[in-house]
Design an enzyme around this catalytic site. Structure first.
Site, mmCIF file in Angstrom:
data_model
loop_
_atom_site.group_PDB
_atom_site.id
_atom_site.type_symbol
_atom_site.label_atom_id
_atom_site.label_comp_id
_atom_site.label_asym_id
_atom_site.label_seq_id
_atom_site.Cartn_x
_atom_site.Cartn_y
_atom_site.Cartn_z
ATOM 1 N N ASP A 1 4.272 -1.669 -8.516
ATOM 2 C CA ASP A 1 4.085 -1.362 -6.986
ATOM 3 C C ASP A 1 5.718 -0.902 -6.527
ATOM 4 O OD1 ASP A 1 3.386 -0.835 -4.463
ATOM 5 O OD2 ASP A 1 3.627 -2.958 -3.516
ATOM 6 N N SER A 2 5.805 -0.360 -5.595
ATOM 7 C CA SER A 2 7.305 0.034 -5.113
ATOM 8 C C SER A 2 7.865 -1.411 -4.432
ATOM 9 C CB SER A 2 7.337 0.772 -3.745
ATOM 10 O OG SER A 2 6.188 0.433 -2.772
ATOM 11 N N TYR B 1 8.038 3.894 -0.831
ATOM 12 C CA TYR B 1 7.877 5.008 -1.358
ATOM 13 C C TYR B 1 7.116 5.907 -0.195
ATOM 14 C CZ TYR B 1 8.097 3.903 -6.414
ATOM 15 O OH TYR B 1 8.430 3.785 -7.763
ATOM 16 N N GLY B 2 6.780 5.418 0.837
ATOM 17 C CA GLY B 2 6.217 5.844 1.752
ATOM 18 C C GLY B 2 6.968 7.007 2.269
ATOM 19 N N CYS C 1 -0.407 0.504 -5.848
ATOM 20 C CA CYS C 1 0.398 1.156 -4.697
ATOM 21 C C CYS C 1 -0.409 2.486 -4.335
ATOM 22 C CB CYS C 1 1.902 1.475 -5.204
ATOM 23 S SG CYS C 1 2.775 2.239 -3.969
ATOM 24 N N THR D 1 0.457 4.666 -2.107
ATOM 25 C CA THR D 1 1.216 5.841 -2.137
ATOM 26 C C THR D 1 1.613 6.375 -3.452
ATOM 27 O OG1 THR D 1 2.498 4.586 -0.210
ATOM 28 C CG2 THR D 1 3.249 6.616 -0.757
ATOM 29 N N CYS E 1 -2.657 0.351 2.062
ATOM 30 C CA CYS E 1 -1.168 0.125 1.502
ATOM 31 C C CYS E 1 -1.405 -1.409 1.155
ATOM 32 C CB CYS E 1 -0.469 0.449 2.592
ATOM 33 S SG CYS E 1 1.051 -0.779 2.125
ATOM 34 N N THR E 2 -1.182 -1.596 -0.233
ATOM 35 C CA THR E 2 -1.432 -2.827 -0.772
ATOM 36 C C THR E 2 -0.234 -4.206 0.026
ATOM 37 O OG1 THR E 2 0.349 -2.286 -2.426
ATOM 38 C CG2 THR E 2 -1.925 -2.231 -3.002
ATOM 39 N N HIS E 3 0.451 -3.616 0.672
ATOM 40 C CA HIS E 3 1.545 -4.415 1.283
ATOM 41 C C HIS E 3 0.663 -5.263 2.477
ATOM 42 C CE1 HIS E 3 4.996 -2.890 -0.419
ATOM 43 N NE2 HIS E 3 5.701 -3.650 -0.041
HETATM 44 N N1 DGL Z 1 2.555 -0.802 -1.429
HETATM 45 C C1 DGL Z 1 2.741 0.377 -1.216
HETATM 46 C C2 DGL Z 1 1.161 1.217 -0.985
HETATM 47 O O1 DGL Z 1 0.273 0.506 -1.316
HETATM 48 C C3 DGL Z 1 3.438 0.959 0.041
HETATM 49 C C4 DGL Z 1 4.755 0.518 0.212
HETATM 50 C C5 DGL Z 1 5.747 1.844 0.253
HETATM 51 O O2 DGL Z 1 5.772 2.692 1.215
HETATM 52 O O3 DGL Z 1 6.444 1.898 -0.862
HETATM 53 O O4 DGL Z 1 1.125 2.342 -0.392
#
Ligand code: DGL
Length: 275
Positions: free
Chosen positions: A10-11, A42-43, A73, A75, A183-185
């Protein structure tokens, strides 16, 4: 020689929601988590930047013994998954906003997708909407800055709750009864969402489905050596190891679930691992 393992990418910290789902199903899986925190979020990045980072990171991970790769992730998957398959020859599991189960379970026929700006504007979500969203109204809401707050360990501050309230007020007032976490976050936001949503609203987090798919692929590809006799979860980050640890501690202290790590490594931009 490096040990065979599942690589989870993931990022940042969000993919740990997927590691937790894997751990819940099989606590003895050998997992190496790589967070490209140096390039987070990454977004906000361009598609070509994301493609380059994801391919580079995945190549490093496979070289170090990853036998199955999870891109945890949305994104990164939206921008790079199809390209990545040309470069990587281990099975890959991706993640996408759980629009399909949300659309199948809504009673009001109105659902919400919460995601980064990159995912909301990407082709992958457009395709999901065309494939599964025809009979429902889909409100896709970009949440700039939300993943950043979670990345710093905030999953329940007043500021975060108010950001969610502002974003969700309209669609909920219009009757939306299913929210897909794109988004996994956001998988860490169960507690915050429970505080602000009526209990008739269903929340869909793709982590469990990703873990199930991974276990199926382990069987299909005869990768049973990936489950050892004791927990073996390690992580690496391309940015600050210290900040990543602080964020994990904060999330745990706020009730977020993160599996125990057996040790932490730091991986630099070129992929050389330094303890
Ligand atoms: N965890 C990332 C996702 O699922 C997003 C976080 C980011 O913007 O890097 O999209």
């Amino acid at each position: 020689m490096s040990q065979d393992h599942i690589g989870v990418f993931d990022s940042g910290i969000g993919g740990l929601t997927v590691v937790q789902a894997l751990y819940d199903k099989d606590p003895n899986l050998s997992v190496r988590y790589f967070a490209d925190t140096k390039f987070f979020p990454y977004g906000d990045r361009t598609q070509s930047e994301i493609i380059a980072r994801v391919i580079k990171s995945a190549q490093v991970m496979v070289k170090s013994g990853c036998k199955l790769l999870i891109i945890a992730c949305n994104t990164a998957c939206s921008a790079a998954l199809e390209h990545l398959r040309e470069y990587i020859n281990v099975p890959i599991v991706g993640v996408e906003p759980p629009l399909k189960p949300a659309a199948q379970n809504t009673i009001s026929k109105r659902i919400v997708i919460l995601a980064t700006e990159g995912t909301v504007s990407g082709d992958r979500l457009a395709k999901l909407k065309a494939d599964y969203g025809n009979n429902v109204v889909v409100d896709s809401i970009p949440m700039p800055g939300l993943a950043d707050m979670i990345e710093s360990g905030d999953i329940d501050s007043e500021e975060l709750i108010s950001k969610l309230k502002i974003a969700l007020r309209k669609p909920i007032n219009r009757g939306a009864d299913a929210i897909a976490l794109g988004c996994t976050h956001y998988g860490f936001l169960g507690g915050a969402l429970d505080q602000i949503l009526p209990n008739t609203v269903l929340i869909f987090d793709p982590a469990d489905a990703v873990a199930r798919r991974t276990l199926d692929l382990i069987k299909e590809n005869q990768l049973l050596q990936l489950s050892k006799h004791e927990a073996d979860i390690q992580y690496q980050v391309s940015g600050s190891h210290r900040l990543f640890n602080i964020a994990m501690d904060k999330i745990r202290a706020s009730g977020g679930k993160i599996p125990p790590m057996t040790r932490g490594n730091f991986i630099d931009f070129h992929g050389e691992i330094v303890d």
